[in-house]
Design an enzyme around this catalytic site. Structure first.
Site, short mmCIF file in Angstrom:
data_model
loop_
_atom_site.label_atom_id
_atom_site.label_comp_id
_atom_site.label_asym_id
_atom_site.label_seq_id
_atom_site.Cartn_x
_atom_site.Cartn_y
_atom_site.Cartn_z
N THR A 157 13.13 38.16 42.66
CA THR A 157 11.87 38.57 43.39
C THR A 157 10.73 37.91 43.19
O THR A 157 10.65 37.65 41.84
CB THR A 157 11.95 40.12 43.38
OG1 THR A 157 10.73 40.64 43.89
CG2 THR A 157 11.79 40.44 41.63
N TYR A 191 9.87 46.94 37.98
CA TYR A 191 10.74 46.31 39.04
C TYR A 191 10.81 44.79 38.64
O TYR A 191 11.85 43.93 38.45
CB TYR A 191 10.29 46.46 40.30
CG TYR A 191 11.11 45.45 41.26
CD1 TYR A 191 12.43 45.64 41.53
CD2 TYR A 191 10.42 44.60 42.25
CE1 TYR A 191 13.20 45.12 42.61
CE2 TYR A 191 11.29 43.79 43.00
CZ TYR A 191 12.69 44.17 43.25
OH TYR A 191 13.38 43.43 44.18
#
Ligand code: UDP
Length: 336
Positions: free
Chosen positions: A123, A147
């Protein structure tokens, strides 16, 4: 019995989820023999449009090892993960468990079963607040939420594993903001509690949510709202096929950004959502959401050059339109 080795046999973890299911479909259409490994915690069985499904959990390393040994894939594409920035801030251990510890299980299972290639869903959140935009793959990794940190750790596992073993190679794809749906509306995003901007906006247009909240209007951007690089899910699926071909051709482990190289603000997205739907849905400006960087735009020269990736849907209106067709389809009662 273990199946014979074939370069077109692949395992997809999380193949029942939003991005995974689009990739499974693209793999099937390209002639791959696909096994989806998914615990169906957020994914849907009906979203798997190619190959077979094994319901299993990445936490169950013995089961995973058995499945990989028997199916004998040339590569694993690893999507299964928790994906919400906001939730990662309030429940960090869930993210370190699901995204880091489970990835470690998967890598150990890969080693035990002799699988030598992996495509990893990383990501743009690994960059945190980038010092330079567009952000390129060699920028420092400074995630500002659990995250991003959980994915960064898995990238590190992969890099160290590949360094220690010449028979293991990987590609990590750093996704920017994935949106849109299959252009033929066979698939799309279908979560019980969607948190992503485009899905929330379209569901608000449909009256499923009473209003769309805009998280923060005081960012240092032209209109005060966050800027993101939105990439169509079908173009992202193609990037996975290109990455697989890259590894099959014998190239070395690396990392690619997946984005178009330009961004849109939350206000831009709201305006296009209203245009595409023709509905002036209610919008409320609220406080910032914790963990959000102001601006993320992909430097995408590397993937275009090294993978010869050629996106076909680099158009925010097309992204919104395909997502809108899917959302309307979800609303229709199923035909008996
Ligand atoms: N966002 C928003 N309202 C929403 C959902 C998201 O204003 O209901 C904003 C969010 O703060 C971020 C951008 O939209 O600036 C994209 O967020 P999203 O959750 O879609 O993806 P992320 O960038 O977190 O991966």
């Amino acid at each position: 019995m273990n199946r014979p080795f074939s370069p077109t046999r692949v395992v997809v973890t999380g193949g029942a989820g939003y991005i995974g299911s689009h990739v499974v479909l693209a793999l099937g259409e390209a002639g791959y023999d696909v096994l989806t490994y998914d615990n169906l915690s957020t994914g849907n069985r009906d979203a798997i449009l190619s190959g077979e499904l094994v319901v299993g959990d990445l936490a169950d390393r013995d089961h995973l090892t058995r499945v990989l040994t028997e199916f004998n894939p040339a590569a694993v594409l690893h999507f299964a993960a928790s994906i919400e920035v906001g939730e990662s801030v309030t429940d960090p251990l869930k993210y370190y468990r699901n995204n880091s510890a489970n990835a470690l299980n998967l890598l150990e299972a890969l080693r035990s079963s002799g699988t030598g290639k992996m495509i990893f869903s990383s990501t743009a959140a690994v960059y945190g607040n980038p010092v330079q935009l567009p952000v390129t793959e060699d920028a420092p990794l400074q995630p500002i939420n659990p995250y991003g940190a959980s994915k960064m750790m898995t990238e590190r596992f992969l890099a160290d594993l590949a360094r220690a073993n010449t028979d293991f190679r990987y590609v990590a794809l750093r996704y920017f903001n994935v949106a849109g749906a299959d252009p033929e509306a066979r698939l799309g995003q279908d979560y019980a509690n969607p948190t992503h901007l485009i899905t929330r906006a379209l569901k608000t247009a449909l009256g499923i949510f009473p209003k769309l909240q805009v998280f923060g209007t005081d960012y240092p951007t032209a209109d005060g709202t966050c800027i993101r690089d939105y990439i169509h899910v079908a173009d992202l699926a193609q990037a996975h096929l290109d990455a697989l071909n890259y590894l099959t051709a014998g190239h070395s482990s690396t990392v690619f950004n997946c984005g178009y190289g330009h961004g849109f603000s939350v206000s831009d997205v709201v305006a296009v959502a209203k245009k595409v739907t023709g509905i002036d849905f209610p919008v409320e400006e609220t406080a910032r959401r914790e963990g959000d960087p102001a601006e993320l735009i992909a430097g995408c020269g590397k993937i275009r050059k090294q993978l010869d990736w050629q996106p076909r849907f680099d158009d925010l209106e097309v992204i919104l339109r395909t997502a809108w067709e899917w959302e309307k389809k979800l609303m229709r009662p199923s035909t008996l």
